[in-house]
Design an enzyme around this catalytic site. Structure first.
Site, PDB file in Angstrom:
ATOM      1  CB  CYS A  87      -0.911  -0.014   1.209  1.00 56.94           C
ATOM      2  SG  CYS A  87      -2.067   1.371   1.255  1.00 56.94           S
TER       3      CYS A  87
ATOM      4  CG  ASN B 259      -0.550  -3.108  -3.224  1.00 55.23           C
ATOM      5  OD1 ASN B 259      -1.431  -2.314  -3.548  1.00 55.23           O
ATOM      6  ND2 ASN B 259      -0.534  -3.719  -2.052  1.00 55.23           N
TER       7      ASN B 259
ATOM      8  CB  CYS C 157      -7.466   6.398 -42.039  1.00 53.22           C
ATOM      9  SG  CYS C 157      -6.182   5.332 -41.334  1.00 53.22           S
TER      10      CYS C 157
ATOM     11  CB  CYS D  52       9.821   0.682 -35.804  1.00 54.62           C
ATOM     12  SG  CYS D  52       8.544   1.729 -36.551  1.00 54.62           S
TER      13      CYS D  52
END
Length: 436
Positions: free
Chosen positions: A138, A203, A349, A384
């Protein structure tokens, strides 16, 4: 059908999907709901000494959203359980009695004194719990009191407390590691030296989720002030995978049971953690965002994938990706690939072109013969993987390896069968010195 049963550090569960120590496991009501949905186990929200801690009565969580409002990162400033210790212990005992086939591990955090650990371990053992997880991770609130990551960041403390716990309980001891360190291997090794039966990680990561620019205060905030918290969710998964892999492939900790935590939302995430050496996985954010039923997709998806691959048991693939991990210096620098664009799938695109043109190697055309067309310029392409990464159409761009004997027109080198790592590369002055 694939068998998802698992035995982790001596703890049995019907599947590898456990709920992590967190708000979803704070009380019997939540845990029972989780078990009814199919979770294989839980780690009960961290218990401490009485009197219980006091949590803020205000915003405890903050989220990082994608453009479509999907939660991709989650921050919290909540502490350990704020319910009385005896209340938690009574509920743990009853839940384990009612659900004997499910794993029930109890997370613990007390002051760094042997007497404190000995006392709480005895009380947890009386509940019939399957094991304990030592919360050394924590990063907020509790670490200011000398607990949580304040212990996990010091390998000597990790070893010391793990050793105390193994001396004072028959239950399996899992050490939960903090990611807020430069190298995860020393604390993992320390846990092993202390006798820990397993480690769990990661964590949460120390973080500030964002800033309210109108009020000029970080989020979440309480009473006009803010603080750092713990970061989790899908965004931390790559960090968690790397730390898991470092432990799995280190000679000192190879073979140590690992419970994987960090950004697991579906079965594929779980399978990736397990391929890197985890015997099971723990989930928090996905349950908080989508509810306990998310485990049903995890179970069904993992079973279907294992059946498709011919894996009968989890052990058939746990750790199978670890042997192919290495340090950068050992990668084959003689290997070469070229990007290839499927013109039938291309939607024109232009994202591949602009990404390559502005930030990479100027290896994709915008026009061919005066017509808008995106093609790879092999003389400039370094393979790449940027263009497949930004392309919105899955499978439109792939990287094709050059075969042995082919010439890379960018470098003029002929591809050879023998690997060429940096340790033997002619451009490496140390390799040349060793050869001489």
């Amino acid at each position: 059908m694939a068998d998802l049963r698992t035995t982790f550090a001596g703890i049995r569960s019907p599947n590898p999907f456990w709920l992590a120590s967190a708000p979803p496991t704070d009380k019997a009501y939540n845990v029972v709901r989780a078990f009814r949905e199919g979770w294989g186990g839980v780690v009960w929200k961290t218990l401490g000494e009485d009197p219980p801690v006091v949590n803020v009565s205000g915003p405890r969580y903050g989220a990082l959203h994608s453009a479509d409002r999907r939660v991709i990162g989650f921050n919290n400033i909540e502490l350990i359980t704020d319910r009385p210790l005896e209340t938690n212990l009574q509920e743990i005992k009853q839940v384990k009695r009612d659900w004997p086939d499910r794993a029930l591990v109890v997370s613990l955090m007390v002051p760094c004194e042997e007497a404190s650990w000995r006392a709480i371990l005895a009380r947890v053992e009386d509940t019939g719990a399957d094991g304990v997880e030592l919360n050394f991770g924590c990063p907020h609130g509790m670490q200011e009191r000398g607990m949580g990551s304040a212990v996990g960041q010091v390998p000597d403390y990790v070893e010391m407390v793990a050793r105390w716990c193994k001396a004072h309980t028959r239950m399996p001891v899992i050490v939960k590691l903090t990611p807020n360190v430069a190298d995860i291997r020393p604390p993992a090794t320390a846990a092993l030296r202390g006798g820990a039966d397993a480690v769990s990680l990661i964590n949460t990561i120390n973080s500030i989720i964002g800033v309210d620019l109108d009020r000029m205060i970080a989020n979440p905030h309480t009473g006009g002030q803010a603080t750092h918290g713990g970061y989790c969710g899908p965004a931390v998964k790559p960090i968690a995978l790397n730390m898991v892999a470092e432990i799995a492939r280190a000679p000192e900790t190879a073979g140590m049971p690992i419970s994987g935590i960090g950004g697991i939302e579906g079965w594929r995430d779980a399978a990736e953690f397990m391929a890197l050496g985890c015997g099971n996985v723990q989930v928090c954010t996905a349950a908080m965002v989508y509810g306990f039923k998310v485990v049903k997709e995890m179970i069904a998806g993992l079973e279907a994938w294992m059946d498709d691959k011919g894996y009968v048991r989890l052990d058939d693939f746990v750790g199978r990706a670890v042997p192919k991990l290495t340090d950068w210096q050992h990668l084959d620098l003689g290997y070469a690939v070229k990007a290839r664009i499927d013109q039938d799938l291309c939607i024109q695109c232009g994202r591949c072109h602009i990404a390559c043109e502005d930030t990479s190697h100027q290896a994709i055309t915008r026009e061919v013969g005066g017509v808008r067309r995106f093609e790879v310029i092999d003389e400039e392409c370094v393979g790449c993987n940027l263009c497949p990464s930004v392309c919105p159409v899955e499978g439109c761009i792939e990287l094709v390896p050059l075969e042995v004997g082919e010439v890379d027109v960018r470098t003029g080198r002929t591809i050879i069968a023998e690997p060429l790592p940096w340790t033997h590369h002619p451009a490496n002055p140390m390799a040349r010195e060793a050869a001489e």
